[in-house]
Write a protein that holds these residues in place. Structure first.
Motif, short mmCIF file in Angstrom:
data_model
loop_
_atom_site.label_atom_id
_atom_site.label_comp_id
_atom_site.label_asym_id
_atom_site.label_seq_id
_atom_site.Cartn_x
_atom_site.Cartn_y
_atom_site.Cartn_z
N ARG A 184 2.18 -0.04 2.75
CA ARG A 184 2.33 1.13 3.63
C ARG A 184 1.71 0.88 5.00
NH1 ARG A 184 -0.32 5.77 5.13
NH2 ARG A 184 -2.21 5.08 4.10
N LEU A 229 8.10 2.06 -3.87
CA LEU A 229 6.95 1.57 -4.63
C LEU A 229 6.23 2.68 -5.38
CD1 LEU A 229 5.03 -1.03 -2.44
CD2 LEU A 229 6.41 -1.44 -4.46
N GLY A 230 6.11 3.82 -4.74
CA GLY A 230 5.33 4.91 -5.31
C GLY A 230 3.86 4.73 -5.02
N PRO A 231 3.13 5.83 -4.82
CA PRO A 231 1.72 5.73 -4.44
C PRO A 231 0.80 5.15 -5.51
CG PRO A 231 2.36 8.01 -4.82
CD PRO A 231 3.61 7.19 -4.90
N ASP A 232 1.29 5.03 -6.74
CA ASP A 232 0.46 4.48 -7.81
C ASP A 232 0.55 2.96 -7.92
OD1 ASP A 232 -0.42 7.01 -8.49
OD2 ASP A 232 1.23 7.32 -9.91
N HIS A 233 1.46 2.36 -7.17
CA HIS A 233 1.60 0.89 -7.23
C HIS A 233 0.34 0.25 -6.64
CE1 HIS A 233 3.00 -3.16 -6.43
NE2 HIS A 233 4.00 -2.91 -7.27
N TYR A 258 0.60 -0.50 -2.95
CA TYR A 258 1.20 0.54 -2.11
C TYR A 258 0.51 0.69 -0.76
CZ TYR A 258 2.23 5.18 -0.33
OH TYR A 258 2.55 6.22 0.50
N GLU A 259 -0.79 0.85 -0.75
CA GLU A 259 -1.50 1.09 0.52
C GLU A 259 -1.36 -0.08 1.49
OE1 GLU A 259 -2.71 3.78 1.85
OE2 GLU A 259 -2.29 4.96 0.07
N VAL A 301 8.84 3.18 1.77
CA VAL A 301 7.89 2.44 0.94
C VAL A 301 7.38 3.35 -0.17
CG1 VAL A 301 5.57 1.43 0.91
CG2 VAL A 301 7.18 0.81 2.70
N ARG A 302 7.09 4.59 0.17
CA ARG A 302 6.59 5.54 -0.84
C ARG A 302 7.65 5.75 -1.93
NH1 ARG A 302 2.49 9.30 -1.22
NH2 ARG A 302 2.95 11.03 -2.59
#
Length: 185
Positions: A41, A30-34, A37-38, A26-27
């Motif tokens: 995740r 999507l990347g943590p800035d999406h 994301y959280e 997922v990281r």
């Protein structure tokens, strides 16, 4: 008309380590800035853990497939496993002391009930959920959470779990193991 774009997929073994691999995927995808994301995740491990823990090897093999897509304004997740003769996934009402059993509860909350199961018989099953792609990260939610007083940093409603603290004040804890938020009642 639905617009769909596949972000990626990963095939995993039916073993506990696959849950963290799904989260890492997922990281990467999507990347943590999406903005979602959280939430994604937090949802993917619940779906993956159920697939790993409750499916049985079948004629289609012993792998679990995790797929992430963008469908209109949603991040759509599918976890396909070999299936199980013991029944399909369902929401449980876990006891406050239970160490597991909250995966679909968390998925249900994060997706606002937008999840389901497609059973393919001997061909396995797919558990899916759709999470809005444009919601802000859970801890950026205003302090007046739409879920009310009993909501953790993650924004999930939680069951009040009583704990006597050293000062004899009543504490509550979010059932989401990702936030570990304590607050006085």
């Amino acid at each position: 008309m639905q617009t769909a774009r596949k972000l990626g997929e990963i095939f995993l073994r039916r073993e506990p380590e696959s849950v963290s691999r799904a989260r890492a995927t997922v990281r990467e995808l999507l990347g943590p800035d999406h903005p979602a994301y959280e939430r994604v995740r937090l949802a993917v491990p619940g779906l993956t853990a159920n697939a790993v823990g409750h499916s049985t090897p079948g004629p289609v093999g012993d792998l679990v497939m995790v797929v992430l897509k963008v469908v209109d304004d949603f991040i759509y997740m599918e976890v396909t496993d070999p299936g199980s003769a013991s029944g399909k996934p369902c929401l449980k009402d876990p006891s406050p002391d239970a160490e597991n059993g909250r995966g679909l509860f968390i998925v249900d909350e994060l997706s606002a009930g937008n999840w389901g199961v497609r059973d393919f018989g001997a061909g396995g099953r797919t558990v899916w959920c759709a999470i809005p792609a444009e919601l802000a990260a859970p801890w950026k939610r205003p302090s007046s959470s739409p879920y009310g007083r009993n909501s953790g940093r993650c924004g999930l409603r939680y069951m009040a779990i009583s704990r006597k603290a050293e000062s004899h004040t009543l504490q509550t804890r979010c059932v989401c193991l990702a936030c570990f938020r304590y607050s006085s009642v």
